[in-house]
Design a protein around this motif. Structure first.
Motif, PDB file in Angstrom:
ATOM      1  N   ASN A 296      79.170  54.149  22.947  1.00 46.87           N
ATOM      2  CA  ASN A 296      78.281  51.990  23.657  1.00 46.87           C
ATOM      3  C   ASN A 296      80.153  51.810  23.925  1.00 46.87           C
ATOM      4  N   ASP A 297      81.194  53.060  23.740  1.00 41.75           N
ATOM      5  CA  ASP A 297      82.112  51.874  23.709  1.00 41.75           C
ATOM      6  C   ASP A 297      83.820  53.015  24.702  1.00 41.75           C
ATOM      7  N   GLY A 298      82.748  54.077  25.882  1.00 46.07           N
ATOM      8  CA  GLY A 298      83.471  54.681  26.571  1.00 46.07           C
ATOM      9  C   GLY A 298      83.719  56.184  26.083  1.00 46.07           C
ATOM     10  N   THR A 301      84.939  55.768  20.223  1.00 42.79           N
ATOM     11  CA  THR A 301      83.562  56.314  18.869  1.00 42.79           C
ATOM     12  C   THR A 301      82.358  56.885  19.032  1.00 42.79           C
ATOM     13  N   TRP A 302      82.396  57.871  18.263  1.00 44.48           N
ATOM     14  CA  TRP A 302      80.438  58.503  18.778  1.00 44.48           C
ATOM     15  C   TRP A 302      79.930  58.803  17.458  1.00 44.48           C
ATOM     16  N   THR A 303      78.820  58.572  17.525  1.00 47.55           N
ATOM     17  CA  THR A 303      77.549  58.223  15.823  1.00 47.55           C
ATOM     18  C   THR A 303      76.110  59.487  16.462  1.00 47.55           C
ATOM     19  N   LEU A 304      76.761  60.283  15.000  1.00 47.27           N
ATOM     20  CA  LEU A 304      75.497  61.136  15.663  1.00 47.27           C
ATOM     21  C   LEU A 304      74.790  60.629  15.482  1.00 47.27           C
ATOM     22  N   SER A 305      73.306  61.841  16.399  1.00 43.20           N
ATOM     23  CA  SER A 305      71.946  61.052  16.790  1.00 43.20           C
ATOM     24  C   SER A 305      71.307  61.453  15.325  1.00 43.20           C
ATOM     25  N   PRO A 306      70.851  60.986  14.796  1.00 44.22           N
ATOM     26  CA  PRO A 306      69.436  61.440  13.830  1.00 44.22           C
ATOM     27  C   PRO A 306      68.584  62.094  14.102  1.00 44.22           C
ATOM     28  N   ILE A 307      68.103  62.358  15.481  1.00 42.05           N
ATOM     29  CA  ILE A 307      67.301  63.331  15.553  1.00 42.05           C
ATOM     30  C   ILE A 307      66.718  64.676  14.922  1.00 42.05           C
ATOM     31  N   ARG A 308      65.888  65.514  14.539  1.00 39.34           N
ATOM     32  CA  ARG A 308      66.555  66.661  13.721  1.00 39.34           C
ATOM     33  C   ARG A 308      64.746  67.307  13.726  1.00 39.34           C
ATOM     34  N   PRO A 309      64.652  68.503  14.213  1.00 40.89           N
ATOM     35  CA  PRO A 309      66.035  69.114  13.558  1.00 40.89           C
ATOM     36  C   PRO A 309      66.583  69.110  15.283  1.00 40.89           C
ATOM     37  N   GLN A 310      67.702  69.166  15.194  1.00 40.03           N
ATOM     38  CA  GLN A 310      68.592  69.827  16.147  1.00 40.03           C
ATOM     39  C   GLN A 310      68.605  71.304  16.824  1.00 40.03           C
ATOM     40  N   ALA A 311      69.579  71.476  18.303  1.00 40.03           N
ATOM     41  CA  ALA A 311      69.347  73.236  18.021  1.00 40.03           C
ATOM     42  C   ALA A 311      71.346  73.002  19.647  1.00 40.03           C
ATOM     43  N   TYR A 312      71.299  74.562  19.377  1.00 41.39           N
ATOM     44  CA  TYR A 312      72.580  74.526  20.434  1.00 41.39           C
ATOM     45  C   TYR A 312      72.541  73.718  21.623  1.00 41.39           C
ATOM     46  N   PHE A 313      72.622  72.896  22.229  1.00 46.72           N
ATOM     47  CA  PHE A 313      72.131  71.612  23.919  1.00 46.72           C
ATOM     48  C   PHE A 313      73.661  72.601  24.562  1.00 46.72           C
ATOM     49  N   SER A 314      73.308  73.048  25.657  1.00 46.91           N
ATOM     50  CA  SER A 314      74.175  73.447  26.133  1.00 46.91           C
ATOM     51  C   SER A 314      74.442  72.460  27.568  1.00 46.91           C
ATOM     52  N   ALA A 315      73.699  70.914  27.949  1.00 51.12           N
ATOM     53  CA  ALA A 315      73.415  70.727  28.961  1.00 51.12           C
ATOM     54  C   ALA A 315      72.772  69.067  28.331  1.00 51.12           C
ATOM     55  N   ALA A 316      73.790  68.370  28.979  1.00 51.30           N
ATOM     56  CA  ALA A 316      72.339  66.819  29.044  1.00 51.30           C
ATOM     57  C   ALA A 316      73.149  66.125  30.189  1.00 51.30           C
ATOM     58  N   ALA A 317      72.219  65.629  30.346  1.00 52.24           N
ATOM     59  CA  ALA A 317      72.354  64.227  31.865  1.00 52.24           C
ATOM     60  C   ALA A 317      71.467  63.445  31.436  1.00 52.24           C
ATOM     61  N   TYR A 318      72.459  62.247  32.149  1.00 57.33           N
ATOM     62  CA  TYR A 318      70.752  60.640  32.508  1.00 57.33           C
ATOM     63  C   TYR A 318      70.163  61.148  33.852  1.00 57.33           C
ATOM     64  N   ASP A 319      69.028  60.261  33.455  1.00 55.28           N
ATOM     65  CA  ASP A 319      68.092  60.359  34.637  1.00 55.28           C
ATOM     66  C   ASP A 319      68.880  59.149  35.640  1.00 55.28           C
ATOM     67  N   ARG A 320      68.913  59.524  36.809  1.00 55.19           N
ATOM     68  CA  ARG A 320      69.922  58.898  37.877  1.00 55.19           C
ATOM     69  C   ARG A 320      69.333  57.882  38.123  1.00 55.19           C
ATOM     70  N   ARG A 321      67.989  57.383  38.260  1.00 54.25           N
ATOM     71  CA  ARG A 321      66.954  56.362  38.563  1.00 54.25           C
ATOM     72  C   ARG A 321      66.825  55.477  37.360  1.00 54.25           C
ATOM     73  N   ILE A 322      67.169  54.259  36.336  1.00 56.90           N
ATOM     74  CA  ILE A 322      67.570  53.543  35.653  1.00 56.90           C
ATOM     75  C   ILE A 322      66.656  52.224  35.465  1.00 56.90           C
ATOM     76  N   ARG A 323      65.840  52.077  35.883  1.00 54.02           N
ATOM     77  CA  ARG A 323      64.877  51.285  35.970  1.00 54.02           C
ATOM     78  C   ARG A 323      64.084  49.848  35.258  1.00 54.02           C
ATOM     79  N   ASN A 324      64.276  48.957  35.131  1.00 51.72           N
ATOM     80  CA  ASN A 324      63.338  48.025  33.981  1.00 51.72           C
ATOM     81  C   ASN A 324      62.355  48.231  34.228  1.00 51.72           C
ATOM     82  N   PRO A 325      61.385  48.826  33.394  1.00 49.94           N
ATOM     83  CA  PRO A 325      59.465  49.000  34.023  1.00 49.94           C
ATOM     84  C   PRO A 325      58.895  47.619  33.877  1.00 49.94           C
TER      85      PRO A 325
END
Length: 397
Positions: A296-298, A301-325
């Motif tokens: 959250n600082d560009g 610094t990086w904070t590890l995700s608590p999500i488990r189990p993980q795996a090898y991830f080849s790609a990540a991308a944010y949705d291009r449509r971010i709206r307030n529900p």
């Protein structure tokens, strides 16, 4: 040969089911570029590229002339007619092509003449301003003949490519490299992410938000001046430039690294501060991390995700449509306090559709299928195009 793509199953009943269509190819696909909800391109092995103009119902594969030995790991498209292709491979196998007539003709814009060169990723701010990342090569301008620098090429006219001077770049660590797995080890911010004309397109399918030209002077101070790339091998680091490559900082991360097959494979930012890195060891795809981290600082610094189990991830991308529900105005953007940005994570055997703070929805092929995934491209109005081996294509609404 028509390859019927496997129907995918989402674990949450309320989750829209992915749409699947024939890709008409068996090539391995690692490049994807969604121009609009109706127009998209993909690319892959043996000089192959694909194009759809009917929202993915029909894909037309073709081959760039005299490129049968090339592996197109990246495609960047701007309309049904205009696209760039980048191939990855040692030396002259790394090339850049351009078409303005839907592939009827292709212009070879650049061939890497350094035998140690190897292109990894290609991204564009708009159709005339783009950048290509390559693995470290010896810095011929340095008195230290053993010093390695990542190779970066930039275009400001959509035609000619100029190296960023090695003197402007920090040195690479011996055994450090980038990964050409999904065209996502290089990240920028576009006017879309800065909230300008988000998701708009004209009748011919041009994404107007991506066609907003940004000058070098503006790019040095505006959010879209930011540039990041991520590394692996002996180090898992994030390189950041706030001014399109004129100056740099380098930050360590907690992502798994060490072997040549491990490190950060993907980096993405939804704004100048909030981003994600994902990776792991592709030779051990089921290894449980640490493979996922957030900033959250560009990128400092990086904070590890608590999500488990993980795996090898080849790609990540944010949705291009971010709206307030919660907003009555469906066109209102989320602010930093409200933002719960949708995030897509691609693993070989599944897709995470992640909308914090809820746990990711896991989207997987049926157990009878050998289908796998490599890369993705978010659509301007939400959702993502996902591509993979043997012509695999899926569309996530």
């Amino acid at each position: 040969m028509r390859i019927l793509l496997l129907l995918l199953a989402a674990t949450a009943l309320a989750q829209p089911k992915p749409q699947t269509h024939p890709s008409n190819t068996t090539e391995s696909l690692r490049g994807a570029s969604a121009v609009s909800q109706t127009i998209a391109w993909a690319s892959g092995t043996h000089g192959t590229y694909l194009r759809t103009t009917d929202a993915g119902r029909t894909w037309l594969p073709a081959q760039v002339p005299d490129a049968a030995t090339l592996d197109f790991r990246a495609v960047a498209a701007f309309s049904a007619d205009e696209a760039f292709l980048m191939s990855a491979g040692p030396g002259g196998q790394s090339r850049i092509y351009h078409t303005t007539d839907a592939g009827k003709t292709w212009q070879l814009q650049f061939t890497n003449t350094n035998p140690k060169g190897f292109f990894d990723s290609m991204v564009f701010w708009d159709h005339t301003h783009g950048i290509v990342l390559g693995d470290p090569i010896p810095d011929q301008t340095s008195k230290d003949t053993g010093q390695l620098k990542f190779e970066l090429l930039i275009t400001t006219d959509g035609q000619t490519w100029t190296p960023i001077p090695p003197a402007q770049l920090p040195p690479a660590i011996e055994g450090e490299s980038a990964f050409a797995a999904s065209n996502t080890c290089l990240a920028i911010l576009t006017p879309t992410q800065d909230g300008d004309r988000e998701g708009q397109s004209d009748r011919e399918g041009h994404d107007l938000s991506r066609a907003v030209s940004v000058t070098e002077k503006d790019g040095a101070s505006a959010p879209e001046g930011n540039l990041w790339f991520a590394t692996g091998g002996k180090a898992a680091r994030v390189f950041h430039s706030p001014d399109r490559g004129q100056s740099w900082q380098v930050f360590d991360t907690p992502i798994l690294h060490g072997p040549d097959s491990a490190g950060i494979f993907s980096i993405a930012f939804r704004d100048a501060n909030h981003g994600v890195i994902a990776g792991g060891d592709y030779k051990h795809p089921d290894q449980d991390g640490p493979n996922l981290a957030f900033t959250n600082d560009g990128g400092k610094t990086w904070t590890l995700s608590p999500i488990r189990p993980q795996a090898y991830f080849s790609a990540a991308a944010y949705d291009r449509r971010i709206r307030n529900p919660k907003s009555k105005n469906k066109n209102q953007d989320l602010d930093d306090n409200q933002a719960q940005a949708r995030l897509f994570l691609i693993a070989p055997k599944f897709i995470f559709d992640f909308r914090p703070p809820k746990n990711p929805t896991r989207i997987s092929p049926s157990k009878k299928s050998a289908i796998q995934f490599n890369a993705l491209s978010p659509y301007p109005q939400g959702g993502a195009l996902v591509v993979g081996p043997k012509g695999s294509i899926a569309i996530i609404p």
